[in-house]
Scaffold this active site. Structure first.
Site, PDB file in Angstrom:
ATOM      1  N   ARG A 171       0.989  -1.133   0.242  1.00 39.61           N
ATOM      2  CA  ARG A 171       0.188   0.435  -0.161  1.00 39.61           C
ATOM      3  C   ARG A 171       1.258   1.003  -0.091  1.00 39.61           C
ATOM      4  NH1 ARG A 171      -1.896  -3.131   4.092  1.00 39.61           N
ATOM      5  NH2 ARG A 171      -4.722  -4.043   3.332  1.00 39.61           N
ATOM      6  N   LYS A 196      -2.352  -2.295   7.555  1.00 44.40           N
ATOM      7  CA  LYS A 196      -4.039  -2.246   8.163  1.00 44.40           C
ATOM      8  C   LYS A 196      -4.420  -2.744   9.039  1.00 44.40           C
ATOM      9  CE  LYS A 196      -8.234  -1.501   5.069  1.00 44.40           C
ATOM     10  NZ  LYS A 196      -8.981  -1.390   3.705  1.00 44.40           N
ATOM     11  N   HIS A 302      -2.447   3.014  -5.251  1.00 43.65           N
ATOM     12  CA  HIS A 302      -3.374   1.443  -5.383  1.00 43.65           C
ATOM     13  C   HIS A 302      -3.734   0.680  -6.405  1.00 43.65           C
ATOM     14  CE1 HIS A 302      -4.014  -0.344  -1.523  1.00 43.65           C
ATOM     15  NE2 HIS A 302      -5.871  -0.703  -2.499  1.00 43.65           N
ATOM     16  N   ARG A 305      -0.894  -1.817  -6.757  1.00 39.83           N
ATOM     17  CA  ARG A 305      -1.118  -3.049  -5.743  1.00 39.83           C
ATOM     18  C   ARG A 305      -1.571  -4.163  -6.398  1.00 39.83           C
ATOM     19  NH1 ARG A 305      -1.712  -4.439  -0.080  1.00 39.83           N
ATOM     20  NH2 ARG A 305      -3.818  -5.826   0.072  1.00 39.83           N
ATOM     21  N   HIS A 328      -4.852  -9.834   3.972  1.00 40.27           N
ATOM     22  CA  HIS A 328      -5.815  -9.652   3.656  1.00 40.27           C
ATOM     23  C   HIS A 328      -6.098 -11.416   4.965  1.00 40.27           C
ATOM     24  CE1 HIS A 328      -6.550  -8.149  -1.000  1.00 40.27           C
ATOM     25  NE2 HIS A 328      -6.669  -7.080   0.267  1.00 40.27           N
ATOM     26  N   TYR A 337     -10.002 -10.371  -6.820  1.00 40.09           N
ATOM     27  CA  TYR A 337      -8.955 -10.717  -8.191  1.00 40.09           C
ATOM     28  C   TYR A 337      -9.578 -11.355  -9.019  1.00 40.09           C
ATOM     29  CZ  TYR A 337      -7.125  -6.711  -5.091  1.00 40.09           C
ATOM     30  OH  TYR A 337      -6.834  -5.792  -4.312  1.00 40.09           O
TER      31      TYR A 337
END
Length: 380
Positions: A171, A196, A302, A305, A328, A337
Site C-alpha cells: 500500500r 492496515k 493503489h 497493488r 488480507h 481479483y
C-alpha cells in the site's frame, strides 16, 4: 483585618508546670483554588481514540466528522442533540451532498463513537440506526504493458517506490513507512510493520529491484551521516521506544528508506528530524505519468497493488498465497481479483470467439441489403 498564621500559646498546669502549644489564628478566608479547566470536546475525542490505539488517519477523520456534525446544527453541543439530529445530518449527506455509502457509514461511526465512548451515553435508539448499503466495485487493473509504460515515465525515488508498490503489493503508506531494518536483502523479503489493522506481514522483495534499492540506500546513508555531523539525524520512533532506547532515533536501522528532503524540529524534544517522503509526492508523480502514458483509466498508486494481485493469479499462483502477500484477513477480499483476470467476464470464453466471427466488410458483398431487401444507399 489580620492574616492566618501560627502562633504560640502557653498553658500552666496545677503543679506549676507549663506547656507550649501552637494554634492557628484565622484571618480572612483564602480563595479556593480554581478547578482545572475541562478539556475541549475534540480533545476528549482524540484522547479516547489514542487510548484505544486508533490510527492517526482514523483520528483525523473522526474529528472532522464530529466537527461537521456540530457545525451543521448551529454549533449546538452534542449532549443537547439526539436521534433526530443524527438522522437529519446523515440524510443531508446522502440526499444533498450525495456522498458514497462508505463515506456516510464513516460519518455515522464517528458520531456513534462520540456518544457511546466519549460522552458515555446509553442511547437505546442507536440500535435502530440503519447503515448505508455499500456496493462492490471492481478494482482498476493495469495490463503489464500499461504498468511498464507508467513506470518508464517516472524517475528517482518515486519510480523506485512505484516499482515496490507493483513488485511487492505494498500500500502507499506501507511503502512510505518502510525503515532500513525492514528490508532483508538476504532473505529477499520486506517486513511490513503496522499495516492496515495494525498487522505485520512479510512480502517479497523483487530480485530485479535489489540492486536499485541498495544503490538508493547507499545514497540515503551518506545523507544520514551528513545529518549526524550537523547535529541532526533523528527520526520519529513508534510508541514509547524513544524512552526505552534514547539513542535509537539516530541509528541507521531506524532511518526511513525514503526520507524527506528537508528537516523539521520536533516541538517536544527539540530534535532535528527527517520525516518520510510525503505520500502526496508519489501520488502526483503517478497521476502525471498515467496522463503522459495516455492511459484512459482512473489509475492511482493503489492500482499497482491491484495489478500485482491480478497478475499473480494470472500466473497460476493460488489465492491463499496471494492473500498472505497482500495481508488480507479474509480470503473473500482477495477473491475480488478473480473477477478482473485477463480472461473476459468470469474467465469464460465467449461462444462467438469459437466461431471466428469478424466484422463483415464491403469487400464480401457488392451491396448491403436491408432486412426488407432494399439496398442501403447510406453505406455506398
Amino acid at each position: 483585618m489580620g492574616f492566618a498564621y501560627l502562633g504560640p500559646t502557653v498553658s500552666f498546669g496545677a503543679q506549676g508546670g507549663f506547656a507550649l502549644n501552637w494554634v492557628v489564628f484565622d484571618g480572612p478566608p483564602r480563595p479556593s483554588p480554581e478547578p482545572p479547566a475541562r478539556p475541549r470536546l475534540l480533545d476528549r475525542v482524540r484522547e479516547a481514540l489514542r487510548l484505544r490505539h486508533y490510527s492517526p488517519r482514523t483520528e483525523e477523520a473522526y474529528a472532522l466528522w464530529i466537527r461537521r456534525f456540530i457545525v451543521f446544527h448551529g454549533k449546538r453541543h452534542p449532549t443537547e442533540m439526539g436521534e433526530a439530529e443524527i438522522a437529519e445530518f446523515l440524510s443531508n449527506l446522502a440526499m444533498k451532498q450525495r456522498v458514497s455509502a462508505s463515506t456516510q457509514n464513516q460519518a455515522l461511526s464517528a458520531i456513534l463513537f462520540l456518544y457511546q465512548v466519549v460522552l458515555d451515553r446509553e442511547l437505546n435508539w442507536l440500535n435502530g440506526i440503519v447503515r448505508a448499503k455499500t456496493t462492490t466495485h471492481v478494482p482498476v487493473v493495469l495490463t503489464r504493458d500499461e504498468v511498464r509504460s507508467v513506470l518508464d515515465r517516472l524517475d528517482g525515488p518515486t519510480r523506485l517506490m512505484a516499482c515496490l508498490l507493483y513488485g511487492a503489493g505494498l500500500r502507499l503508506l506501507e511503502c512510505a513507512h518502510l525503515r532500513v531494518k525492514d528490508v532483508d536483502f538476504g532473505a529477499n523479503q520486506i517486513v511490513v510493520r503496522c499495516g492496515k489493522g495494525g498487522r505485520d506481514r512479510r512480502t517479497m522483495l523483487p530480485s530485479g529491484l535489489k540492486a536499485q534499492l541498495q544503490t538508493h540506500l547507499s545514497t540515503v546513508k551518506r545523507q544520514h551521516e551528513e545529518d549526524l555531523a550537523r547535529g541532526a539525524g533523528w527520526v520519529e520512533l513508534p510508541f514509547a521506544l524513544d524512552r526505552k532506547y534514547p539513542n535509537a532515533g539516530r541509528e541507521w536501522a531506524w532511518q526511513w528508506v525514503f526520507p524527506a528532503t528537508r528537516h523539521y524540529v520536533d516541538r517536544t524534544t527539540g530534535q532535528r528530524r527527517r520525516h518520510h517522503l510525503h505520500e502526496s509526492v508519489l501520488q502526483r508523480a503517478v497521476k502525471f505519468a498515467v496522463v503522459r502514458a495516455g492511459i484512459a483509466k482512473p489509475a492511482s498508486c493503489h492500482t499497482f497493488r491491484h495489478s500485482f494481485a491480478t497478475h499473480l493469479l494470472e500466473n497460476g499462483y493460488d489465492i491463499r498465497t496471494v492473500q498472505e502477500l497482500l495481508g488480507h484477513r479474509d480470503v473473500r477480499t482477495t477473491m475480488i481479483y478473480t473477477h478482473v483476470l485477463n480472461r473476459g467476464g468470469l474467465g469464460v470464453i465467449s461462444p462467438s470467439d469459437a466461431l471466428g466471427l469478424a466484422p463483415k466488410g464491403l469487400s464480401e458483398s457488392s451491396s448491403a441489403v436491408l432486412p426488407h431487401g432494399n439496398p442501403d444507399t447510406t453505406k455506398l
